[in-house]
Design a protein around this motif. Structure first.
Motif, PDB file in Angstrom:
ATOM      1  N   GLY B  15      64.400   8.887  18.366  1.00  0.00           N
ATOM      2  CA  GLY B  15      65.774   8.879  18.874  1.00  0.00           C
ATOM      3  C   GLY B  15      65.894   8.377  20.293  1.00  0.00           C
ATOM      4  N   ARG B  16      65.048   7.447  20.661  1.00  0.00           N
ATOM      5  CA  ARG B  16      65.207   6.888  22.015  1.00  0.00           C
ATOM      6  C   ARG B  16      64.953   5.381  22.015  1.00  0.00           C
ATOM      7  NH1 ARG B  16      60.619   5.498  24.845  1.00  0.00           N
ATOM      8  NH2 ARG B  16      58.637   6.336  24.094  1.00  0.00           N
ATOM      9  N   ALA B  17      65.356   4.761  23.135  1.00  0.00           N
ATOM     10  CA  ALA B  17      65.175   3.317  23.283  1.00  0.00           C
ATOM     11  C   ALA B  17      63.777   3.011  23.807  1.00  0.00           C
ATOM     12  CB  ALA B  17      66.219   2.765  24.254  1.00  0.00           C
ATOM     13  N   ALA B  18      63.377   1.759  23.620  1.00  0.00           N
ATOM     14  CA  ALA B  18      62.082   1.306  24.137  1.00  0.00           C
ATOM     15  C   ALA B  18      62.231   0.829  25.577  1.00  0.00           C
ATOM     16  CB  ALA B  18      61.566   0.155  23.274  1.00  0.00           C
ATOM     17  N   LEU B  19      61.213   1.135  26.391  1.00  0.00           N
ATOM     18  CA  LEU B  19      61.145   0.505  27.706  1.00  0.00           C
ATOM     19  C   LEU B  19      60.264  -0.734  27.571  1.00  0.00           C
ATOM     20  CD1 LEU B  19      61.627   0.345  30.766  1.00  0.00           C
ATOM     21  CD2 LEU B  19      59.600   1.795  31.064  1.00  0.00           C
ATOM     22  N   LEU B 206      67.731  -6.403  13.239  1.00  0.00           N
ATOM     23  CA  LEU B 206      66.606  -6.319  14.187  1.00  0.00           C
ATOM     24  C   LEU B 206      66.987  -5.423  15.369  1.00  0.00           C
ATOM     25  CD1 LEU B 206      65.556 -10.089  14.418  1.00  0.00           C
ATOM     26  CD2 LEU B 206      64.201  -8.240  13.389  1.00  0.00           C
ATOM     27  N   PRO B 207      65.991  -4.768  15.987  1.00  0.00           N
ATOM     28  CA  PRO B 207      66.286  -4.017  17.212  1.00  0.00           C
ATOM     29  C   PRO B 207      66.822  -4.959  18.291  1.00  0.00           C
ATOM     30  CG  PRO B 207      64.026  -3.608  16.444  1.00  0.00           C
ATOM     31  CD  PRO B 207      64.570  -4.731  15.619  1.00  0.00           C
ATOM     32  N   VAL B 208      67.747  -4.458  19.105  1.00  0.00           N
ATOM     33  CA  VAL B 208      68.328  -5.267  20.175  1.00  0.00           C
ATOM     34  C   VAL B 208      67.860  -4.726  21.522  1.00  0.00           C
ATOM     35  CG1 VAL B 208      70.473  -6.016  21.290  1.00  0.00           C
ATOM     36  CG2 VAL B 208      70.368  -5.784  18.781  1.00  0.00           C
ATOM     37  N   ALA B 224      69.819   2.283  27.933  1.00  0.00           N
ATOM     38  CA  ALA B 224      69.078   2.955  26.853  1.00  0.00           C
ATOM     39  C   ALA B 224      70.020   3.726  25.925  1.00  0.00           C
ATOM     40  CB  ALA B 224      68.035   3.898  27.442  1.00  0.00           C
ATOM     41  N   ARG B 225      71.218   4.054  26.425  1.00  0.00           N
ATOM     42  CA  ARG B 225      72.197   4.744  25.566  1.00  0.00           C
ATOM     43  C   ARG B 225      72.870   3.770  24.612  1.00  0.00           C
ATOM     44  NH1 ARG B 225      73.705   6.946  30.739  1.00  0.00           N
ATOM     45  NH2 ARG B 225      72.314   8.717  31.047  1.00  0.00           N
ATOM     46  N   LEU B 226      72.783   2.474  24.927  1.00  0.00           N
ATOM     47  CA  LEU B 226      73.541   1.480  24.164  1.00  0.00           C
ATOM     48  C   LEU B 226      72.673   0.612  23.261  1.00  0.00           C
ATOM     49  CD1 LEU B 226      75.614   0.162  27.213  1.00  0.00           C
ATOM     50  CD2 LEU B 226      76.309   1.931  25.583  1.00  0.00           C
ATOM     51  N   ALA B 227      71.415   0.404  23.659  1.00  0.00           N
ATOM     52  CA  ALA B 227      70.588  -0.587  22.970  1.00  0.00           C
ATOM     53  C   ALA B 227      69.275   0.030  22.493  1.00  0.00           C
ATOM     54  CB  ALA B 227      70.307  -1.756  23.914  1.00  0.00           C
ATOM     55  N   ASP B 228      68.520  -0.740  21.707  1.00  0.00           N
ATOM     56  CA  ASP B 228      67.235  -0.263  21.190  1.00  0.00           C
ATOM     57  C   ASP B 228      66.100  -0.476  22.185  1.00  0.00           C
ATOM     58  OD1 ASP B 228      68.376   0.245  18.538  1.00  0.00           O
ATOM     59  OD2 ASP B 228      68.526  -1.937  18.432  1.00  0.00           O
ATOM     60  N   GLY B 229      66.348  -1.336  23.162  1.00  0.00           N
ATOM     61  CA  GLY B 229      65.318  -1.585  24.157  1.00  0.00           C
ATOM     62  C   GLY B 229      65.932  -1.978  25.483  1.00  0.00           C
ATOM     63  N   VAL B 230      65.221  -1.638  26.572  1.00  0.00           N
ATOM     64  CA  VAL B 230      65.681  -1.951  27.922  1.00  0.00           C
ATOM     65  C   VAL B 230      64.589  -2.784  28.584  1.00  0.00           C
ATOM     66  CG1 VAL B 230      66.357  -0.971  30.138  1.00  0.00           C
ATOM     67  CG2 VAL B 230      66.781   0.321  28.018  1.00  0.00           C
TER      68      VAL B 230
END
Lengths: 405, 269
Positions: B15-19, B206-208, B224-230
């Motif tokens: 449940g989190r975005a990628a750095l 695909l992840p964005v 990170a609240r909006l996308a799959d990766g930052v």
């Protein structure tokens, strides 16, 4: 010469054989595609062509003469030499032919701001000129090294109201100025028109700039027909990016009897690491939106070009030239700094014409060839620009030579 | 599943975005750069973008231009960049590595040789700034045939008419360049990113990942609240520019990475 292999291009993807293309960041792709569409539409629009013809005639001063260089011809003792007098255009070089075309297109597309790169400053001056004429703000990117050696043109651009941005990255020459102009474009995509000065960059620039310059060859054909009743036997033009050369050559590419010679800047010699001869000393690669011959090392890093003439000081060449080189339709040779300077002085003394150092490369090749050719051989040299901008460079060089002597 | 697919799937489950962190290979020198690379996963980087230096980085701002110059002056080459990936893979099999740069060094190296060596070294994806889909045949097709993802940049200028073309052959993830400009330039508004990500999701599964202008843990958390990766690049590279020596460069990059990772991990809590 193998004219049979020559096919006029580019194709729909902007390719001349395997050269050209659209190697740009995605941010720019929609713009580049849009530009290609708009240019196709403009080319077919009689009103656009009429407007272009008007400015070519009343603003640039076309047609300029095809001049029989009688004393240079006598001096060489062979081929009959003609100068296509592009240096008599408004602003003093062929560059304005292209700038007028592109600014009319920019206006048609509703763009509000012009940007350009410049090396010797002639394209910068021509861009600043049309920007003033059409009331558009204009930013010129110029390498810091070039600003140093082309002070007169820098001042001219300022007088015309342009903002000059010095570029210190790399060697501070034309290639670095082009990088910086591309960065500006990618940042200001909505309102900005990038007025590229040579037959390079992503499609449609190489074809579009060639088309706007092709008036050089069209006039030459008509003028020589009038004077001599026939086609030229050979054409000689200098090649940096190669816009004056494409402008002269294009009209004659499908005339098998016309021998065509492009002259690269040999600097200290193509065997040294100080030259700007991409075809004679480079290998194919991708830079500034197109695939072409580039000066580069084994790791694909672009190496620094060198030429006494700032306008030829570029590590690449227009993709159509790369293609014409590969199919052997055009012969590409190189002339060193010293040979160009000798031709510069000869033309001053023999013809009362001070040529640009760029054009002096073409003159030097002509002076080499003419003595060995028959007297009825008609040779046309593109005198692409005048040499006023080069006074400081020539003075410095003469002073250095006196010191050595 | 590829390493990129696996990684994005794991993070989705968490449940989190990628750095996604960018550094230039060989900056400020080979050894220090390898220490950075090896340290990034422990400092919280989920995906690593490794810049391949090129003399003429037309789409990069000053920070990455200078990083490129430092790396080239220190003798970095494409062969050495591939060697760095090999050395990284000795210890780490989980963190995806995406090579990012311009086409010419690969063109010169030879596409077939590059694809083979990159695959063997453990490269997972490529981002080549100056190869739009119009030139897919040159590198994207052979790379994907070898199992290397080809990640596309989409930008504010990629309209609905063009987007399908750009996404058609994209694999791995989609990189949204949130600002029309060079790397390190100003940042986009939350509204802009929200809208852009929603538009991309309508066109792709695909992840964005979103990049350009993200410099602080707070900004990273917002994205990170909006996308799959930052994606963060210039801010990390700036740490190397300002360091007084290689040790400080390594420490400062990894500290910023840790701070960014905390931002990303706390974002959706």
């Amino acid at each position: 010469m193998s004219q049979s292999q020559y096919r006029p291009g580019p194709d729909a993807n902007g390719l001349f054989g395997s050269f050209g293309g659209r190697y740009v960041a995605e941010t720019l792709m929609p713009l580049v595609l849009d530009l290609a569409r708009e240019y196709e539409a403009a080319k077919a629009d009689p009103q656009f062509l009429e407007e272009l013809a008007y400015f070519q005639r009343d603003y640039i001063g076309r047609p300029n003469p095809l001049y029989f260089a009688e004393r240079l011809t006598e001096h060489c003792g062979g081929a009959k030499i003609f100068f296509k007098r592009e240096e008599l255009n408004h602003t003093g070089a062929h560059k304005v032919n292209n700038c007028i075309g592109q600014v009319l297109l920019a206006r048609r597309m509703g763009k509000k701001r012009l940007i350009a790169e410049t090396g010797a400053g002639m394209h910068g001056v021509a861009t600043a000129t049309v920007a003033a004429r059409f009331g558009l703000p204009c930013v010129i990117y110029m390498g810091a090294t070039d600003i140093e050696r082309q002070q007169a043109n820098v001042f001219r651009m300022k007088l015309l109201g342009a903002e000059i941005v010095p570029v210190t990255a790399g060697t501070g020459t034309l290639k670095d100025a082009m990088n910086e102009a591309l960065r500006d474009w990618v940042t200001n995509v909505e309102d900005t028109f990038y007025l590229i000065g040579t037959v390079a960059g992503p499609h449609p620039y190489p074809a579009m700039v060639r088309d706007f310059q092709s008036i050089i060859g069209k006039e030459t054909r008509a003028q020589l027909q009038e004077k001599e009743g026939r086609l030229p036997d050979s054409l000689v033009a200098c090649v940096g990016g190669g816009s004056n050369a494409m402008g002269l050559f294009h009209e004659f590419l499908q005339e098998p009897s016309v021998q065509i010679i492009g002259v690269e800047a040999g600097g200290h010699g193509v065997h040294t690491d100080k030259h700007a001869a991409s075809l004679n000393g480079g290998v194919p690669g991708v830079l500034h939106g197109n695939r072409t011959y580039l000066l580069q090392d084994n790791d694909g890093q672009i190496t620094d070009a060198h030429s006494i003439s700032a306008g030829l000081d570029y590590p690449g060449i227009g993709p159509e030239h790369a293609y014409l080189h590969e199919v052997k339709r055009v012969e590409y040779v190189s002339i060193t700094d010293d040979e160009a300077l000798d031709a510069f002085h000869a033309t001053c003394r023999l013809e009362g014409i001070i040529p640009a150092l760029e054009s002096s490369h073409a003159l030097a090749e002509a002076i080499k060839r003419a003595p060995n050719l028959p007297k009825d051989h008609l040779m046309v040299i593109c005198l692409s620009g005048r040499g006023d901008k080069d006074m400081q460079t020539v003075m410095n060089h003469m002073a250095a030579q006196e010191k050595q002597a | 599943m590829s390493r990129l697919e696996t990684r994005f799937a794991e993070l989705k489950a968490e449940g989190r975005a990628a750095l996604v962190t960018f550094v230039t290979a060989g900056d400020p020198g080979y050894d220090a750069s390898l220490r950075v690379l090896k340290g990034l996963p422990a400092a919280g980087a989920d995906v690593i973008e490794l810049g391949m230096p090129f003399t003429d980085p037309m789409a990069d701002g000053v920070a990455i231009q200078l990083a490129t110059l430092r790396a080239l002056e220190a003798g970095q080459t494409l062969a050495k960049t591939l060697q760095m990936v090999r050395e990284f893979r000795v210890e780490n099999q989980a963190t995806p590595i995406v090579l990012m740069g311009y086409y010419n060094p690969i063109h010169r190296f030879g596409v077939d040789k590059f694809v083979a060596e990159a695959k063997q070294a453990g490269v997972d994806g490529l981002i080549i700034v100056d190869l739009p889909p119009e030139h897919d045949a040159e590198l994207a097709t052979p790379a994907q045939a070898a199992g290397i993802d080809f990640i596309r940049l989409t930008t504010p200028t990629t309209d609905d008419a063009r987007l399908p073309r750009v996404l058609e052959r994209s694999t791995g993830f989609v990189y949204y360049v949130s600002v029309a400009g060079v790397t390190g330039a100003g940042s986009a508004t939350t509204e802009h990113v929200t809208e852009a990500v929603a538009r991309l999701r309508r066109h792709t599964d695909l992840p964005v990942s979103v990049g350009f202008g993200i410099r602080t843990p707070e900004q990273a958390a917002a994205i990170a609240r909006l996308a799959d990766g930052v994606v963060v690049g210039s801010a990390l590279v700036d740490k190397i520019a300002h360091a007084k020596d290689a040790d400080q460069a390594v420490n400062d990059v990894l500290s910023l990475c840790s701070a960014l990772a905390e931002g990303v991990r706390a974002a959706r809590k």
